[in-house]
Write a protein that holds these residues in place. Structure first.
Motif, PDB file in Angstrom:
ATOM      1  N   SER A   1       0.845  -1.195   0.000  1.00 49.93           N
ATOM      2  CA  SER A   1       0.000   0.000   0.000  1.00 49.93           C
ATOM      3  C   SER A   1       0.881   1.245   0.000  1.00 49.93           C
ATOM      4  CB  SER A   1      -0.907   0.001   1.219  1.00 49.93           C
ATOM      5  OG  SER A   1      -0.147   0.243   2.388  1.00 49.93           O
ATOM      6  N   LYS A   2       0.297   2.348  -0.432  1.00 55.05           N
ATOM      7  CA  LYS A   2       1.015   3.621  -0.438  1.00 55.05           C
ATOM      8  C   LYS A   2       1.493   3.945   0.976  1.00 55.05           C
ATOM      9  CE  LYS A   2       0.322   8.513  -1.457  1.00 55.05           C
ATOM     10  NZ  LYS A   2      -0.635   9.520  -1.929  1.00 55.05           N
ATOM     11  N   GLU A   3       0.643   3.692   1.975  1.00 52.14           N
ATOM     12  CA  GLU A   3       1.004   3.982   3.359  1.00 52.14           C
ATOM     13  C   GLU A   3       2.207   3.156   3.812  1.00 52.14           C
ATOM     14  OE1 GLU A   3      -2.235   3.269   2.369  1.00 52.14           O
ATOM     15  OE2 GLU A   3      -2.789   5.387   2.364  1.00 52.14           O
ATOM     16  N   THR A   4       2.244   1.879   3.419  1.00 53.17           N
ATOM     17  CA  THR A   4       3.365   1.011   3.785  1.00 53.17           C
ATOM     18  C   THR A   4       4.654   1.515   3.150  1.00 53.17           C
ATOM     19  OG1 THR A   4       1.887  -0.885   3.978  1.00 53.17           O
ATOM     20  CG2 THR A   4       4.232  -1.362   3.700  1.00 53.17           C
ATOM     21  N   ILE A   5       4.584   1.882   1.886  1.00 59.62           N
ATOM     22  CA  ILE A   5       5.773   2.375   1.173  1.00 59.62           C
ATOM     23  C   ILE A   5       6.275   3.664   1.816  1.00 59.62           C
ATOM     24  CG2 ILE A   5       6.589   3.311  -1.021  1.00 59.62           C
ATOM     25  CD1 ILE A   5       4.435   1.301  -2.272  1.00 59.62           C
ATOM     26  N   LEU A   6       5.361   4.606   2.040  1.00 59.93           N
ATOM     27  CA  LEU A   6       5.762   5.874   2.647  1.00 59.93           C
ATOM     28  C   LEU A   6       6.301   5.660   4.059  1.00 59.93           C
ATOM     29  CD1 LEU A   6       2.927   8.257   1.390  1.00 59.93           C
ATOM     30  CD2 LEU A   6       5.253   8.035   0.506  1.00 59.93           C
ATOM     31  N   ASN A   7       5.736   4.708   4.780  1.00 54.99           N
ATOM     32  CA  ASN A   7       6.231   4.390   6.122  1.00 54.99           C
ATOM     33  C   ASN A   7       7.662   3.851   6.064  1.00 54.99           C
ATOM     34  OD1 ASN A   7       5.979   4.161   8.960  1.00 54.99           O
ATOM     35  ND2 ASN A   7       5.573   1.980   8.737  1.00 54.99           N
ATOM     36  N   LYS A   8       7.944   2.982   5.110  1.00 48.66           N
ATOM     37  CA  LYS A   8       9.303   2.438   4.964  1.00 48.66           C
ATOM     38  C   LYS A   8      10.296   3.553   4.631  1.00 48.66           C
ATOM     39  CE  LYS A   8       8.368  -2.349   3.682  1.00 48.66           C
ATOM     40  NZ  LYS A   8       9.489  -3.209   4.034  1.00 48.66           N
ATOM     41  N   ILE A   9       9.866   4.506   3.804  1.00 54.63           N
ATOM     42  CA  ILE A   9      10.729   5.643   3.460  1.00 54.63           C
ATOM     43  C   ILE A   9      10.957   6.501   4.698  1.00 54.63           C
ATOM     44  CG2 ILE A   9      10.888   7.772   2.103  1.00 54.63           C
ATOM     45  CD1 ILE A   9       9.370   6.209  -0.147  1.00 54.63           C
ATOM     46  N   GLN A  10       9.908   6.724   5.486  1.00 57.01           N
ATOM     47  CA  GLN A  10      10.050   7.504   6.717  1.00 57.01           C
ATOM     48  C   GLN A  10      11.024   6.837   7.681  1.00 57.01           C
ATOM     49  OE1 GLN A  10       6.673   7.743   9.374  1.00 57.01           O
ATOM     50  NE2 GLN A  10       7.349   9.714  10.156  1.00 57.01           N
ATOM     51  N   ILE A  11      10.922   5.533   7.830  1.00 60.31           N
ATOM     52  CA  ILE A  11      11.829   4.790   8.713  1.00 60.31           C
ATOM     53  C   ILE A  11      13.271   4.953   8.234  1.00 60.31           C
ATOM     54  CG2 ILE A  11      12.516   2.466   9.457  1.00 60.31           C
ATOM     55  CD1 ILE A  11       9.440   1.821   9.472  1.00 60.31           C
ATOM     56  N   LEU A  12      13.490   4.818   6.935  1.00 59.69           N
ATOM     57  CA  LEU A  12      14.832   4.996   6.368  1.00 59.69           C
ATOM     58  C   LEU A  12      15.377   6.380   6.706  1.00 59.69           C
ATOM     59  CD1 LEU A  12      17.187   4.245   4.360  1.00 59.69           C
ATOM     60  CD2 LEU A  12      15.788   5.331   2.604  1.00 59.69           C
TER      61      LEU A  12
ATOM     62  N   GLN B   1      17.183   1.090  -0.461  1.00 58.97           N
ATOM     63  CA  GLN B   1      17.631   1.344   0.909  1.00 58.97           C
ATOM     64  C   GLN B   1      16.472   1.239   1.903  1.00 58.97           C
ATOM     65  OE1 GLN B   1      20.769   2.147   2.296  1.00 58.97           O
ATOM     66  NE2 GLN B   1      21.481   1.354   0.349  1.00 58.97           N
ATOM     67  N   ALA B   2      15.245   1.556   1.437  1.00 56.27           N
ATOM     68  CA  ALA B   2      14.062   1.481   2.296  1.00 56.27           C
ATOM     69  C   ALA B   2      13.499   0.062   2.358  1.00 56.27           C
ATOM     70  CB  ALA B   2      12.995   2.452   1.801  1.00 56.27           C
ATOM     71  N   GLU B   3      14.239  -0.884   1.760  1.00 58.94           N
ATOM     72  CA  GLU B   3      13.894  -2.309   1.781  1.00 58.94           C
ATOM     73  C   GLU B   3      12.601  -2.629   1.038  1.00 58.94           C
ATOM     74  OE1 GLU B   3      14.200  -3.782   5.788  1.00 58.94           O
ATOM     75  OE2 GLU B   3      16.255  -3.065   5.991  1.00 58.94           O
ATOM     76  N   ILE B   4      12.374  -1.901  -0.068  1.00 57.06           N
ATOM     77  CA  ILE B   4      11.292  -2.247  -0.987  1.00 57.06           C
ATOM     78  C   ILE B   4      11.879  -3.290  -1.932  1.00 57.06           C
ATOM     79  CG2 ILE B   4       9.687  -1.395  -2.733  1.00 57.06           C
ATOM     80  CD1 ILE B   4       9.226  -0.096   0.036  1.00 57.06           C
TER      81      ILE B   4
ATOM     82  N   ILE C   1       3.740  12.039   4.819  1.00 60.39           N
ATOM     83  CA  ILE C   1       4.102  10.963   5.741  1.00 60.39           C
ATOM     84  C   ILE C   1       3.928  11.455   7.178  1.00 60.39           C
ATOM     85  CG2 ILE C   1       5.997   9.554   6.635  1.00 60.39           C
ATOM     86  CD1 ILE C   1       7.174   9.623   3.765  1.00 60.39           C
ATOM     87  N   SER C   2       4.445  12.651   7.465  1.00 60.64           N
ATOM     88  CA  SER C   2       4.371  13.210   8.815  1.00 60.64           C
ATOM     89  C   SER C   2       2.929  13.404   9.253  1.00 60.64           C
ATOM     90  CB  SER C   2       5.111  14.540   8.883  1.00 60.64           C
ATOM     91  OG  SER C   2       6.471  14.332   8.588  1.00 60.64           O
ATOM     92  N   ASP C   3       2.083  13.900   8.367  1.00 63.94           N
ATOM     93  CA  ASP C   3       0.670  14.115   8.675  1.00 63.94           C
ATOM     94  C   ASP C   3      -0.024  12.803   9.021  1.00 63.94           C
ATOM     95  OD1 ASP C   3       1.013  16.797   8.234  1.00 63.94           O
ATOM     96  OD2 ASP C   3       0.069  16.804   6.260  1.00 63.94           O
TER      97      ASP C   3
END
Length: 92
Positions: free
Chosen positions: A3-14, A48-51, A87-89
Protein backbone atom coordinates in the motif's frame (compact mmCIF):
# COMPACT_ATOMS: atom_id res chain seq x y z
CA UNK A 1 1.42 -4.88 -3.98
CA UNK A 2 2.38 -2.77 -0.99
CA UNK A 3 0.00 0.00 0.00
CA UNK A 4 1.02 3.62 -0.44
CA UNK A 5 1.00 3.98 3.36
CA UNK A 6 3.37 1.01 3.79
CA UNK A 7 5.77 2.38 1.17
CA UNK A 8 5.76 5.87 2.65
CA UNK A 9 6.23 4.39 6.12
CA UNK A 10 9.30 2.44 4.96
CA UNK A 11 10.73 5.64 3.46
CA UNK A 12 10.05 7.50 6.72
CA UNK A 13 11.83 4.79 8.71
CA UNK A 14 14.83 5.00 6.37
CA UNK A 15 15.03 8.78 6.69
CA UNK A 16 14.53 8.76 10.47
CA UNK A 17 17.07 6.00 11.12
CA UNK A 18 19.84 7.04 8.72
CA UNK A 19 19.65 10.80 8.25
CA UNK A 20 19.47 13.84 10.52
CA UNK A 21 16.94 15.63 8.30
CA UNK A 22 14.88 15.00 5.16
CA UNK A 23 17.24 17.48 3.44
CA UNK A 24 20.19 15.20 4.25
CA UNK A 25 18.34 12.22 2.79
CA UNK A 26 17.46 14.13 -0.38
CA UNK A 27 21.07 15.30 -0.82
CA UNK A 28 22.38 11.75 -0.24
CA UNK A 29 20.16 10.25 -2.95
CA UNK A 30 20.65 13.18 -5.37
CA UNK A 31 23.90 11.62 -6.60
CA UNK A 32 24.46 14.05 -9.49
CA UNK A 33 23.67 17.09 -7.33
CA UNK A 34 21.18 18.58 -9.79
CA UNK A 35 18.55 19.21 -7.11
CA UNK A 36 16.23 16.54 -8.49
CA UNK A 37 15.79 12.81 -7.98
CA UNK A 38 15.72 10.78 -11.18
CA UNK A 39 13.97 7.43 -11.42
CA UNK A 40 17.36 5.69 -10.90
CA UNK A 41 18.00 7.75 -7.76
CA UNK A 42 14.50 6.97 -6.47
CA UNK A 43 15.14 3.27 -7.14
CA UNK A 44 18.25 3.49 -4.92
CA UNK A 45 16.19 5.18 -2.19
CA UNK A 46 13.54 2.45 -2.41
CA UNK A 47 16.21 -0.24 -2.25
CA UNK A 48 17.63 1.34 0.91
CA UNK A 49 14.06 1.48 2.30
CA UNK A 50 13.89 -2.31 1.78
CA UNK A 51 11.29 -2.25 -0.99
CA UNK A 52 11.78 -5.53 -2.85
CA UNK A 53 13.31 -5.51 -6.31
CA UNK A 54 10.31 -7.12 -7.96
CA UNK A 55 8.04 -4.11 -7.45
CA UNK A 56 10.62 -1.34 -6.96
CA UNK A 57 10.39 -0.09 -10.56
CA UNK A 58 6.60 0.15 -10.48
CA UNK A 59 6.70 1.98 -7.16
CA UNK A 60 9.31 4.46 -8.41
CA UNK A 61 7.09 5.23 -11.42
CA UNK A 62 4.04 5.66 -9.17
CA UNK A 63 5.93 7.96 -6.80
CA UNK A 64 7.03 10.14 -9.71
CA UNK A 65 3.51 10.10 -11.12
CA UNK A 66 2.03 11.03 -7.74
CA UNK A 67 4.46 13.72 -6.60
CA UNK A 68 5.97 15.19 -9.80
CA UNK A 69 3.94 18.40 -9.94
CA UNK A 70 5.91 20.13 -12.71
CA UNK A 71 5.78 17.17 -15.10
CA UNK A 72 9.52 16.75 -15.69
CA UNK A 73 9.55 13.06 -14.57
CA UNK A 74 11.88 14.02 -11.71
CA UNK A 75 11.28 14.75 -8.03
CA UNK A 76 12.69 18.09 -6.90
CA UNK A 77 13.17 19.14 -3.28
CA UNK A 78 9.73 20.81 -3.05
CA UNK A 79 8.02 17.66 -4.38
CA UNK A 80 10.08 15.43 -2.06
CA UNK A 81 9.17 17.67 0.89
CA UNK A 82 5.50 17.35 -0.06
CA UNK A 83 5.80 13.56 0.19
CA UNK A 84 7.62 13.82 3.53
CA UNK A 85 4.96 16.19 4.87
CA UNK A 86 2.28 13.71 3.83
CA UNK A 87 4.10 10.96 5.74
CA UNK A 88 4.37 13.21 8.82
CA UNK A 89 0.67 14.12 8.68
CA UNK A 90 -0.33 10.44 8.49
CA UNK A 91 1.84 9.41 11.43
CA UNK A 92 0.44 11.99 13.84
Amino acid sequence: MLSKETILNKIQILITNHFNTPEDAFAFFDKDGDGKLSKDEILKLLKQAEITGFIRGMIASKLIEGYDKDGDDLINWKEFKSAIDEISDESE
